[in-house]
Scaffold this active site. Structure first.
Site, PDB file in Angstrom:
ATOM      1  N   ARG A 108      24.505  28.457  29.209  1.00 10.18           N
ATOM      2  CA  ARG A 108      24.784  29.284  28.957  1.00 10.18           C
ATOM      3  C   ARG A 108      24.590  29.888  27.784  1.00 10.18           C
ATOM      4  O   ARG A 108      25.107  29.573  26.639  1.00 10.18           O
ATOM      5  CB  ARG A 108      26.664  29.559  29.035  1.00 10.18           C
ATOM      6  CG  ARG A 108      27.267  30.836  28.635  1.00 10.18           C
ATOM      7  CD  ARG A 108      28.722  30.584  29.412  1.00 10.18           C
ATOM      8  NE  ARG A 108      29.005  30.713  30.852  1.00 10.18           N
ATOM      9  CZ  ARG A 108      29.960  31.047  31.011  1.00 10.18           C
ATOM     10  NH1 ARG A 108      31.436  31.101  30.458  1.00 10.18           N
ATOM     11  NH2 ARG A 108      29.966  31.151  32.655  1.00 10.18           N
ATOM     12  N   HIS A 135      24.047  36.048  36.376  1.00  8.72           N
ATOM     13  CA  HIS A 135      25.077  34.811  36.198  1.00  8.72           C
ATOM     14  C   HIS A 135      25.024  34.775  37.839  1.00  8.72           C
ATOM     15  O   HIS A 135      25.876  34.807  38.544  1.00  8.72           O
ATOM     16  CB  HIS A 135      26.958  35.352  35.633  1.00  8.72           C
ATOM     17  CG  HIS A 135      28.150  34.698  36.028  1.00  8.72           C
ATOM     18  ND1 HIS A 135      27.464  33.077  35.315  1.00  8.72           N
ATOM     19  CD2 HIS A 135      29.087  34.559  35.539  1.00  8.72           C
ATOM     20  CE1 HIS A 135      28.373  32.227  35.545  1.00  8.72           C
ATOM     21  NE2 HIS A 135      29.419  32.952  35.397  1.00  8.72           N
ATOM     22  N   ASP A 230      34.976  42.918  36.980  1.00  7.07           N
ATOM     23  CA  ASP A 230      34.416  42.179  36.491  1.00  7.07           C
ATOM     24  C   ASP A 230      35.627  42.936  34.735  1.00  7.07           C
ATOM     25  O   ASP A 230      35.644  43.343  34.672  1.00  7.07           O
ATOM     26  CB  ASP A 230      32.916  41.725  36.586  1.00  7.07           C
ATOM     27  CG  ASP A 230      33.265  40.837  35.081  1.00  7.07           C
ATOM     28  OD1 ASP A 230      34.000  40.116  34.895  1.00  7.07           O
ATOM     29  OD2 ASP A 230      31.888  40.546  34.426  1.00  7.07           O
ATOM     30  N   ARG A 298      32.301  27.851  43.498  1.00  5.92           N
ATOM     31  CA  ARG A 298      31.699  27.344  41.923  1.00  5.92           C
ATOM     32  C   ARG A 298      31.628  26.047  42.267  1.00  5.92           C
ATOM     33  O   ARG A 298      30.081  26.189  42.068  1.00  5.92           O
ATOM     34  CB  ARG A 298      32.859  28.425  40.573  1.00  5.92           C
ATOM     35  CG  ARG A 298      32.304  29.520  40.619  1.00  5.92           C
ATOM     36  CD  ARG A 298      31.556  30.730  40.197  1.00  5.92           C
ATOM     37  NE  ARG A 298      30.738  29.529  39.369  1.00  5.92           N
ATOM     38  CZ  ARG A 298      30.489  30.163  38.193  1.00  5.92           C
ATOM     39  NH1 ARG A 298      31.447  30.973  38.049  1.00  5.92           N
ATOM     40  NH2 ARG A 298      29.677  30.012  37.228  1.00  5.92           N
TER      41      ARG A 298
HETATM   42  N1   CP Z   1      33.327  33.380  35.952  1.00  2.40           N
HETATM   43  C1   CP Z   1      33.595  32.142  35.009  1.00  2.40           C
HETATM   44  O1   CP Z   1      31.647  32.656  34.755  1.00  2.40           O
HETATM   45  O2   CP Z   1      34.001  31.511  34.375  1.00  2.40           O
HETATM   46  P1   CP Z   1      33.879  30.680  32.568  1.00  2.40           P
HETATM   47  O3   CP Z   1      33.959  31.973  31.521  1.00  2.40           O
HETATM   48  O4   CP Z   1      35.813  30.345  32.943  1.00  2.40           O
HETATM   49  O5   CP Z   1      32.766  30.046  32.963  1.00  2.40           O
HETATM   50  N1  NVA Z   2      30.464  39.786  32.043  1.00  4.60           N
HETATM   51  C1  NVA Z   2      31.911  38.650  31.445  1.00  4.60           C
HETATM   52  C2  NVA Z   2      31.930  37.167  32.360  1.00  4.60           C
HETATM   53  C3  NVA Z   2      32.904  36.508  32.617  1.00  4.60           C
HETATM   54  C4  NVA Z   2      32.433  35.067  33.174  1.00  4.60           C
HETATM   55  C5  NVA Z   2      31.076  37.911  30.221  1.00  4.60           C
HETATM   56  O1  NVA Z   2      29.560  37.698  30.296  1.00  4.60           O
HETATM   57  O2  NVA Z   2      31.678  38.093  29.783  1.00  4.60           O
END
Ligand code: CP
Ligand code: NVA
Length: 325
Positions: A108, A135, A230, A298
């Site tokens: 990430r 994502h 989101d 997930r």
């Molecule tokens: N939805 C998602 O990716 O959640 P986290 O940021 O907790 O991993």
């Molecule tokens: N769009 C959000 C998603 C979190 C899972 C971010 O990037 O923070």
């Protein structure tokens, strides 16, 4: 097909995605059987998967760690603050070294280009655990949740209301590839990336679905089967939070939008959620919400991805071995 890494959603074809969803559903059923004495999967036996997170995470980090372990592999969680990466070692050198130790990297980070660099330097599969641009693992879990609810994608539509961000991009690309209609309703100035929309439109055309991008949330919600939102300020955009709150307020996923959707519509959110901001509390916690099934999915979707990329299984092979898919 040979998929080496999952960096962009477009690394997977529509049929790959459907096959991975079949595998994910099979792994989910096997996991329930496990608690009643079924055999433990060994698809990642002897393999170590490093998990590198340069942004916070609850769902992704925990579901990958649990997923690798449940497939018989060894998860190795690494915080970028503890790596020399945090003190300026290059991404390329980090990748080259980690590739000598581990069989896969789940990452990430901010710019997607860092994942490309890690993949080429390490020579091992790299899985995108969220970047500023995409994502993909989230989109796979989302599609599994949609298919659980409706059995199919053909003739169904998902409406995403809010920021044209990483989650919106992956939903556009994955939805279009499997023939799910995707509508994005965003405030002026917060549209999804034009190149992503163009790519999604081309995929939709090839797969019999339709992509709509509009600033009219009410129209986008009309008759839709899935309502999705989101956060308004993604990780890294904290300084813009107040300015965004004012612009996004008319795009709250609330009861009025739900009333425009199909009678059997479901509500999704990738989480974490801010009740009273991008989604009304009574919608997130209401009868149409599937957000916790979505979060559970997930785990199953990512196990299917890990089995393919790190375990070397062909997409759909897990389901086929169980007589499904
Ligand atoms: N939805 C998602 O990716 O959640 P986290 O940021 O907790 O991993
Ligand atoms: N769009 C959000 C998603 C979190 C899972 C971010 O990037 O923070």
């Amino acid at each position: 097909m040979t998929v080496r890494s999952l960096i962009s959603t477009t690394d997977l074809s529509g049929p790959d995605i459907v096959a991975l969803l079949d595998d994910a559903a099979t792994l989910r059923a096997q996991r329930s059987a496990l608690t009643s004495g079924g055999p433990a999967p060994t698809l990642l036996a002897g393999r170590t998967v490093a998990l590198i997170f340069e942004k916070p995470s609850t769902r992704t980090r925990v579901s990958f760690e649990v997923g690798v372990a449940e497939l018989g592999g060894r998860p190795l969680p690494l915080s970028s603050a503890d790596l020399q990466l945090g003190r300026g070692e290059t991404v390329a050198d980090t990748g080259a070294v980690l590739g000598r130790y581990v069989q896969g990297l789940v990452v990430r980070t901010f710019a997607q280009a860092r994942l490309e660099e890690l993949a080429s330097a390490s020579g091992v599969p790299v899985i995108n655990a969220l970047t500023d641009e995409e994502h993909p693992c989230q989109a796979l879990a989302d599609l599994l949740t949609v298919r659980d609810a409706f059995g199919t994608f053909a003739g169904r539509t998902l409406t995403y209301v809010g920021d044209g961000n990483n989650v919106a991009h992956s939903l556009l690309l994955a939805g279009a590839a499997v023939g799910l209609g995707v509508r994005i309703a965003h405030p002026d100035g917060y549209a999804p990336d034009a190149a992503v929309v163009a790519r999604a439109r081309a995929l939709a055309e090839a797969h019999g679905s339709e992509v709509t991008v509009t600033t009219d949330a009410a129209a986008a919600a009309e008759g839709t089967h899935v309502l999705y939102t989101d956060v308004w300020a993604s990780m890294g955009q904290e300084a813009e939070q107040a300015a965004r709150a004012a612009v996004f307020a008319p795009y709250t996923l609330d009861g009025a939008l739900v009333a425009r959707a199909a009678d059997d519509a479901i509500v999704l959110h990738c989480l974490p959620a801010h009740r009273g901001e991008e989604i009304a509390a009574d919608v997130l916690d209401g009868p149409r919400s599937r957000v916790f099934d979505q979060a559970e999915n997930r785990l199953h979707a990512q196990k299917a991805v890990l089995a393919m990329l790190v375990g070397g299984s062909q997409p759909g092979a897990i389901a086929a071995a169980e007589g499904g898919g």
